[in-house]
Write a protein that holds these residues in place. Structure first.
Motif, PDB file in Angstrom:
ATOM      1  N   VAL A   5      45.605  30.110  27.956  1.00 58.65           N
ATOM      2  CA  VAL A   5      45.331  31.444  28.523  1.00 58.65           C
ATOM      3  C   VAL A   5      43.919  31.889  28.170  1.00 58.65           C
ATOM      4  O   VAL A   5      43.200  32.449  29.004  1.00 58.65           O
ATOM      5  N   VAL A   6      43.497  31.641  26.944  1.00 59.02           N
ATOM      6  CA  VAL A   6      42.141  31.989  26.523  1.00 59.02           C
ATOM      7  C   VAL A   6      41.119  31.225  27.365  1.00 59.02           C
ATOM      8  O   VAL A   6      40.121  31.798  27.847  1.00 59.02           O
ATOM      9  N   ALA A   7      41.355  29.937  27.570  1.00 59.95           N
ATOM     10  CA  ALA A   7      40.418  29.112  28.336  1.00 59.95           C
ATOM     11  C   ALA A   7      40.316  29.585  29.778  1.00 59.95           C
ATOM     12  O   ALA A   7      39.212  29.684  30.340  1.00 59.95           O
ATOM     13  N   LEU A   8      41.449  29.888  30.401  1.00 60.47           N
ATOM     14  CA  LEU A   8      41.422  30.351  31.793  1.00 60.47           C
ATOM     15  C   LEU A   8      40.770  31.728  31.908  1.00 60.47           C
ATOM     16  O   LEU A   8      40.047  32.004  32.866  1.00 60.47           O
ATOM     17  N   SER A   9      41.011  32.605  30.935  1.00 64.78           N
ATOM     18  CA  SER A   9      40.367  33.926  30.945  1.00 64.78           C
ATOM     19  C   SER A   9      38.862  33.787  30.807  1.00 64.78           C
ATOM     20  O   SER A   9      38.079  34.452  31.521  1.00 64.78           O
ATOM     21  N   ALA A  10      38.414  32.920  29.899  1.00 67.36           N
ATOM     22  CA  ALA A  10      36.974  32.697  29.719  1.00 67.36           C
ATOM     23  C   ALA A  10      36.369  32.079  30.978  1.00 67.36           C
ATOM     24  O   ALA A  10      35.257  32.439  31.382  1.00 67.36           O
ATOM     25  N   LEU A  11      37.096  31.167  31.600  1.00 62.97           N
ATOM     26  CA  LEU A  11      36.610  30.548  32.840  1.00 62.97           C
ATOM     27  C   LEU A  11      36.474  31.582  33.948  1.00 62.97           C
ATOM     28  O   LEU A  11      35.492  31.581  34.709  1.00 62.97           O
ATOM     29  N   TYR A  12      37.450  32.470  34.025  1.00 62.68           N
ATOM     30  CA  TYR A  12      37.392  33.526  35.041  1.00 62.68           C
ATOM     31  C   TYR A  12      36.145  34.389  34.837  1.00 62.68           C
ATOM     32  O   TYR A  12      35.408  34.682  35.793  1.00 62.68           O
ATOM     33  N   LEU A  13      35.910  34.815  33.614  1.00 64.40           N
ATOM     34  CA  LEU A  13      34.754  35.672  33.337  1.00 64.40           C
ATOM     35  C   LEU A  13      33.447  34.941  33.631  1.00 64.40           C
ATOM     36  O   LEU A  13      32.489  35.531  34.160  1.00 64.40           O
ATOM     37  N   ALA A  14      33.388  33.655  33.321  1.00 60.87           N
ATOM     38  CA  ALA A  14      32.176  32.875  33.587  1.00 60.87           C
ATOM     39  C   ALA A  14      31.932  32.738  35.077  1.00 60.87           C
ATOM     40  O   ALA A  14      30.785  32.867  35.551  1.00 60.87           O
ATOM     41  N   ARG A  15      32.992  32.499  35.837  1.00 61.79           N
ATOM     42  CA  ARG A  15      32.830  32.375  37.292  1.00 61.79           C
ATOM     43  C   ARG A  15      32.484  33.709  37.922  1.00 61.79           C
ATOM     44  O   ARG A  15      31.744  33.769  38.913  1.00 61.79           O
ATOM     45  N   ALA A  16      33.009  34.791  37.360  1.00 63.14           N
ATOM     46  CA  ALA A  16      32.678  36.112  37.892  1.00 63.14           C
ATOM     47  C   ALA A  16      31.193  36.407  37.732  1.00 63.14           C
ATOM     48  O   ALA A  16      30.549  36.971  38.626  1.00 63.14           O
ATOM     49  N   ARG A  17      30.625  36.017  36.619  1.00 62.89           N
ATOM     50  CA  ARG A  17      29.194  36.254  36.368  1.00 62.89           C
ATOM     51  C   ARG A  17      28.316  35.403  37.268  1.00 62.89           C
ATOM     52  O   ARG A  17      27.221  35.815  37.661  1.00 62.89           O
ATOM     53  N   SER A  18      28.790  34.212  37.627  1.00 61.71           N
ATOM     54  CA  SER A  18      27.976  33.333  38.465  1.00 61.71           C
ATOM     55  C   SER A  18      28.267  33.489  39.942  1.00 61.71           C
ATOM     56  O   SER A  18      27.661  32.812  40.772  1.00 61.71           O
ATOM     57  N   GLY A  19      29.197  34.370  40.303  1.00 61.85           N
ATOM     58  CA  GLY A  19      29.497  34.639  41.705  1.00 61.85           C
ATOM     59  C   GLY A  19      30.360  33.595  42.377  1.00 61.85           C
ATOM     60  O   GLY A  19      30.435  33.547  43.604  1.00 61.85           O
ATOM     61  N   LYS A  20      31.040  32.752  41.617  1.00 61.38           N
ATOM     62  CA  LYS A  20      31.892  31.721  42.206  1.00 61.38           C
ATOM     63  C   LYS A  20      33.251  32.305  42.571  1.00 61.38           C
ATOM     64  O   LYS A  20      33.642  33.356  42.053  1.00 61.38           O
ATOM     65  N   PRO A  21      34.010  31.633  43.465  1.00 61.01           N
ATOM     66  CA  PRO A  21      35.329  32.140  43.875  1.00 61.01           C
ATOM     67  C   PRO A  21      36.257  32.303  42.670  1.00 61.01           C
ATOM     68  O   PRO A  21      36.330  31.438  41.794  1.00 61.01           O
ATOM     69  N   LEU A  22      36.961  33.416  42.680  1.00 61.14           N
ATOM     70  CA  LEU A  22      37.818  33.742  41.545  1.00 61.14           C
ATOM     71  C   LEU A  22      39.306  33.558  41.819  1.00 61.14           C
ATOM     72  O   LEU A  22      40.112  33.486  40.891  1.00 61.14           O
ATOM     73  N   THR A  23      39.666  33.481  43.102  1.00 58.13           N
ATOM     74  CA  THR A  23      41.086  33.460  43.455  1.00 58.13           C
ATOM     75  C   THR A  23      41.862  32.323  42.799  1.00 58.13           C
ATOM     76  O   THR A  23      42.930  32.550  42.213  1.00 58.13           O
TER      77      THR A  23
END
Length: 473
Positions: free
Chosen positions: A95-113
């Protein structure tokens, strides 16, 4: 024309974020907390596996030890190679890894869905796991406080994932594949990372008698006249040297270390006469052992001794079972940990003392330890009174001053030795490591630690402590 067209075209509004950053950050923080709690439970399990007392072994009904030693928990450990706490750690880190991945993708503008769906699926997989584990915990008859903390954290994370993550709560038909891939790959990567170092921790105990020779010994089968109904004592046993050479390298080293510690100890005369003995009083190897009914290593020792009695030649070994309950309510060598109400450790110790004169003492004692994971005061009484001693007689004996004096005798006797916890094993007056191969080797050497057959063992390694040390007290 161009200005008309421009007026009719709707302005493209920026897409709303799939989830609020607060929800994802909350899941990340909660995942870290859950991971820390799982790691703590794993550490406590290691303490329990080494025979120590855990912080949540509060009473018979509020006791993590009973839950962690349950048949379900043991089966999960055998199936996955990790204890339940280890699987909780895998889930929390995922869960920690997926949450961190989500935040990283949000900052780089990548798809979040895909990541959002994977995060939600992982959280709700945790919810399903908690329902299974909670049901198994209830069946064990005990409540695990640290487990309840995990359940609460998972419930909070489920609410955050359900209400905080925006967008569709169920993936569309074409979104299941990426969501399951993200969730599965992350969980698998974390599982492998935890499994590699974790396999060597808190292993389930080896089967009793795994390193003892079989009942039908090698020498008797070579003759070709072995009878399946012939008791082990009537067959010719392996020579000590052959037995030691046949042990795995790790067991040879353990026996060598145990032998070195045994040789260093100074024999002490018996502090009290034997009240109940298996085997002849003049046996060349006299074993006295002290146990606690809730000590896992004591359970392993009782199981090993039950097998050992069937594998050694008749008359070579005697055995005394004494009590050292790890509870100040009945053992003055221990600190009081709760109210003065009868505890399972004290009740089991008194019951075994009162069964010492019974013909079925050893079988009832083995049955008592076999049910250690679900043992409470009532279960102790049911087992102890299921044989030749009626319950009324047993209860009267357990309440008598004579039984209290015998328990005091056992405690005082044990304290003559410099031991750090149960089980305590003394062979011919010397403290010994509770290792079945070592005890078998001593029996085959007629108690002589200088037998030339021991020369086949590797040199002893530097032993800083007893590998089987138990509950500190």
């Amino acid at each position: 024309m161009s200005s008309k067209s421009s007026k009719s075209a709707p302005a493209t509004a920026p897409a709303a974020p799939l989830s609020t950053p607060v929800a994802v950050v909350a899941l990340l923080v909660l995942g870290l907390v859950e991971s820390a709690l799982s790691a703590f439970q794993w550490k406590e399990l290691l303490v329990l596996r080494s025979g120590g007392e855990t912080v949540c072994g509060i009473s018979e009904t509020v006791n993590c030890e009973t839950v962690w030693n349950s048949a379900f928990a043991t089966r999960v450990h055998e199936l996955f190679g990790l204890p339940v706490a280890g699987l909780g750690l895998v889930w929390g880190i995922s869960v920690v890894a997926l949450s961190a991945l989500y935040l990283a993708r949000a900052r780089s503008g990548k798809p979040l869905t895909p990541v959002a769906h994977a995060l939600r699926l992982s959280v709700f997989a945790g919810v399903l796991s908690v329902l299974v584990f909670a049901s198994a915990s209830l069946r064990s008859g005990a409540v695990c406080p640290t487990c309840l903390g995990t359940y609460a954290l998972v419930a909070v994370m489920a609410v955050v994932a359900y209400r905080g993550l925006q967008g569709p709560r169920v993936p569309a038909s074409g979104e299941w594949g990426p969501a399951l891939t993200w969730a599965g790959v992350t969980a698998l990567a974390v599982f492998v990372a935890v499994l590699l170092p974790g396999r060597s921790l808190s292993k389930p105990e080896a089967k009793a008698g795994a390193y003892l020779p079989p009942v039908a010994t090698q020498a008797s089968t070579q003759v070709g006249a072995a009878d399946a109904s012939t008791p082990a004592q009537s067959s010719t046993p392996l020579t000590l040297e052959a037995y030691l050479r046949g042990l795995p390298a790790a067991q040879q080293q353990l026996v060598s270390n145990a032998l070195a510690m045994y040789r260093r100890d100074t024999p002490r005369p018996a502090a009290a006469p034997a009240r109940h003995r298996y085997g002849p009083p003049d046996a060349p190897v006299k074993i006295v052992e002290w146990t606690d009914s809730k000590c896992p290593h004591c359970k392993a020792l009782v199981e090993e001794l039950a097998v050992l009695k069937t594998r050694v030649p008749e008359g070579k070994m005697s055995l005394e079972a004494r009590q050292f309950p790890l509870d100040g309510a009945c053992n003055p060598a221990m600190q009081r940990r709760g109210p003065d109400a009868p505890t399972v450790r004290c009740v089991a110790a008194r019951a075994q003392i009162c069964l010492e004169g019974a013909s079925d003492f050893w079988s009832l004692r083995e049955k008592l330890f076999a049910q250690q994971a679900i043992l409470d005061t009532e279960r102790v009484m049911e087992i102890a009174s299921s044989g030749s001693v009626p319950r009324a007689q047993l209860e009267a004996c357990m309440a008598s001053p004579a039984t209290a004096a015998k328990l005091q005798e056992d405690s005082s006797y044990a304290l003559r030795y410099n031991f750090t916890g149960t089980p305590l094993v003394v062979v011919n007056g010397r403290q010994a490591i509770p290792s079945a191969p070592f005890l078998y080797a001593l029996v085959m050497a007629d108690g002589n630690p200088s037998d030339p057959a021991f020369d086949v063992l590797p040199p002893p390694s530097a032993v800083a402590h007893d590998d089987h040390a138990g509950h500190n007290h």
